[in-house]
Motif scaffolding. Sequence first.
Motif, PDB file in Angstrom:
ATOM      1  N   GLN A  45       0.835  -1.205   0.000  1.00 30.51           N
ATOM      2  CA  GLN A  45       0.000   0.000   0.000  1.00 30.51           C
ATOM      3  C   GLN A  45       0.870   1.256   0.000  1.00 30.51           C
ATOM      4  O   GLN A  45       0.612   2.215  -0.743  1.00 30.51           O
ATOM      5  N   ASN A  46       1.910   1.234   0.825  1.00 37.37           N
ATOM      6  CA  ASN A  46       2.818   2.387   0.899  1.00 37.37           C
ATOM      7  C   ASN A  46       3.609   2.553  -0.393  1.00 37.37           C
ATOM      8  O   ASN A  46       3.874   3.682  -0.828  1.00 37.37           O
ATOM      9  N   PHE A  47       3.995   1.429  -1.002  1.00 32.91           N
ATOM     10  CA  PHE A  47       4.729   1.496  -2.271  1.00 32.91           C
ATOM     11  C   PHE A  47       3.839   2.078  -3.366  1.00 32.91           C
ATOM     12  O   PHE A  47       4.280   2.912  -4.168  1.00 32.91           O
ATOM     13  N   ALA A  48       2.577   1.666  -3.406  1.00 37.35           N
ATOM     14  CA  ALA A  48       1.637   2.216  -4.385  1.00 37.35           C
ATOM     15  C   ALA A  48       1.475   3.723  -4.188  1.00 37.35           C
ATOM     16  O   ALA A  48       1.480   4.498  -5.157  1.00 37.35           O
ATOM     17  N   ARG A  49       1.376   4.129  -2.930  1.00 35.21           N
ATOM     18  CA  ARG A  49       1.266   5.564  -2.633  1.00 35.21           C
ATOM     19  C   ARG A  49       2.522   6.298  -3.081  1.00 35.21           C
ATOM     20  O   ARG A  49       2.451   7.411  -3.626  1.00 35.21           O
ATOM     21  N   HIS A  50       3.671   5.673  -2.872  1.00 34.89           N
ATOM     22  CA  HIS A  50       4.948   6.243  -3.309  1.00 34.89           C
ATOM     23  C   HIS A  50       4.980   6.431  -4.831  1.00 34.89           C
ATOM     24  O   HIS A  50       5.513   7.429  -5.323  1.00 34.89           O
ATOM     25  N   LEU A  51       4.383   5.491  -5.557  1.00 37.72           N
ATOM     26  CA  LEU A  51       4.335   5.582  -7.023  1.00 37.72           C
ATOM     27  C   LEU A  51       3.258   6.550  -7.511  1.00 37.72           C
ATOM     28  O   LEU A  51       3.240   6.906  -8.693  1.00 37.72           O
ATOM     29  N   GLY A  52       2.353   6.920  -6.613  1.00 35.54           N
ATOM     30  CA  GLY A  52       1.270   7.816  -7.000  1.00 35.54           C
ATOM     31  C   GLY A  52       0.116   7.101  -7.677  1.00 35.54           C
ATOM     32  O   GLY A  52      -0.589   7.690  -8.511  1.00 35.54           O
ATOM     33  N   VAL A  53      -0.088   5.813  -7.317  1.00 36.54           N
ATOM     34  CA  VAL A  53      -1.168   5.032  -7.923  1.00 36.54           C
ATOM     35  C   VAL A  53      -2.039   4.419  -6.833  1.00 36.54           C
ATOM     36  O   VAL A  53      -1.685   4.415  -5.653  1.00 36.54           O
ATOM     37  N   GLU A  54      -3.191   3.901  -7.238  1.00 36.33           N
ATOM     38  CA  GLU A  54      -4.082   3.203  -6.324  1.00 36.33           C
ATOM     39  C   GLU A  54      -3.526   1.808  -6.035  1.00 36.33           C
ATOM     40  O   GLU A  54      -2.659   1.294  -6.755  1.00 36.33           O
ATOM     41  N   TYR A  55      -4.051   1.205  -4.991  1.00 38.04           N
ATOM     42  CA  TYR A  55      -3.617  -0.126  -4.560  1.00 38.04           C
ATOM     43  C   TYR A  55      -4.766  -1.114  -4.688  1.00 38.04           C
ATOM     44  O   TYR A  55      -5.901  -0.807  -4.313  1.00 38.04           O
ATOM     45  N   GLN A  56      -4.461  -2.296  -5.216  1.00 28.70           N
ATOM     46  CA  GLN A  56      -5.479  -3.340  -5.302  1.00 28.70           C
ATOM     47  C   GLN A  56      -4.883  -4.654  -4.829  1.00 28.70           C
ATOM     48  O   GLN A  56      -3.826  -5.084  -5.308  1.00 28.70           O
ATOM     49  N   PHE A  57      -5.552  -5.305  -3.866  1.00 31.32           N
ATOM     50  CA  PHE A  57      -5.103  -6.612  -3.393  1.00 31.32           C
ATOM     51  C   PHE A  57      -5.888  -7.707  -4.102  1.00 31.32           C
ATOM     52  O   PHE A  57      -7.109  -7.642  -4.208  1.00 31.32           O
ATOM     53  N   ILE A  58      -5.166  -8.727  -4.591  1.00 31.77           N
ATOM     54  CA  ILE A  58      -5.791  -9.859  -5.267  1.00 31.77           C
ATOM     55  C   ILE A  58      -5.355 -11.140  -4.553  1.00 31.77           C
ATOM     56  O   ILE A  58      -4.177 -11.506  -4.603  1.00 31.77           O
ATOM     57  N   PRO A  59      -6.278 -11.818  -3.858  1.00 33.09           N
ATOM     58  CA  PRO A  59      -5.894 -13.039  -3.134  1.00 33.09           C
ATOM     59  C   PRO A  59      -5.499 -14.165  -4.080  1.00 33.09           C
ATOM     60  O   PRO A  59      -6.067 -14.306  -5.162  1.00 33.09           O
TER      61      PRO A  59
END
Length: 286
Positions: A45-59
């Motif tokens: 989540q933090n890495f996605a924020r660092h990239l400036g994009v949304e985060y999606q979790f896929i089990p």
Amino acid sequence: MARDLAEVKAEGVLRHLGVPYANFVSQYSEGNKITHSGLDIELMQNFARHLGVEYQFIPATWTTVFGMLTGRNGQFINNRVVYGEPEPIIGDVIANGFTVLDWREEIVAFSDDYFPSAVWLVARTESELNPINPSGSELDDVLTVKKMLRQRDIIAMKQSCLDPDLYDLYGTQANVILPAKQLQLNEMVPFLLSVKAEATLLDVADSLIAIDKWPNEIKIIGPISEEQRMAVGFRKDSPQLRQAFNQYLKQIRADGSYNKLVKKHYPTVFHYYQDYFDKAALDAKK
């Protein structure tokens, strides 16, 4: 579709594949909703924020995660990687306390490592197996533990870091028990306590949690493997995304925020691996 950093930024979402495992990826229900948390959930989540994009979790599961990332599943069978049929790519990274193993490196490109691990033998407290006295040599300790396994009922799990073929468990003449149904790694100790087996393989992360949860029911005998490392898995054709994560990991190690995140989810790991985290933080500042 396979994507690298530019495509992730253009689409505006980082797709995180994760297998529920220990405190890296945990899942629990809130009414009709399933919520995920854990070290790797927050890290991605933090890495996605660092990239400036949304985060999606896929089990995912241990038997499906490679295909979901690369478009072609791979499994470790008879000491080699066996590939499946082409399938849709639906994720960008695998992060769930993912142990770096030789056969997995044939399928994915790993990031810099970010968590220490090893596989230990964990037994019921009533077992005649006794914890070894560390010799100062990892290899000697592994050999000592393996010599104890002849004719013992030992639980292991294929297609994971607890795969018996990785540690020549059959060569020890142990009675290897493979669960009939695919278990999560954090289900190994409950399974051990529910059947008549004497011991199970378990990695460091789950062992730390299990000892806290069942302190009077299990004991750690010693190592089955030498020290291992965990890292994030990327497609081999996503080098820029992997490089971006490595740079981000170096940044959060240097500023101390990564160790704070680890302490939140694994406070006791520093009792065993303080040197690993101190060295990584020091190297990141260079």
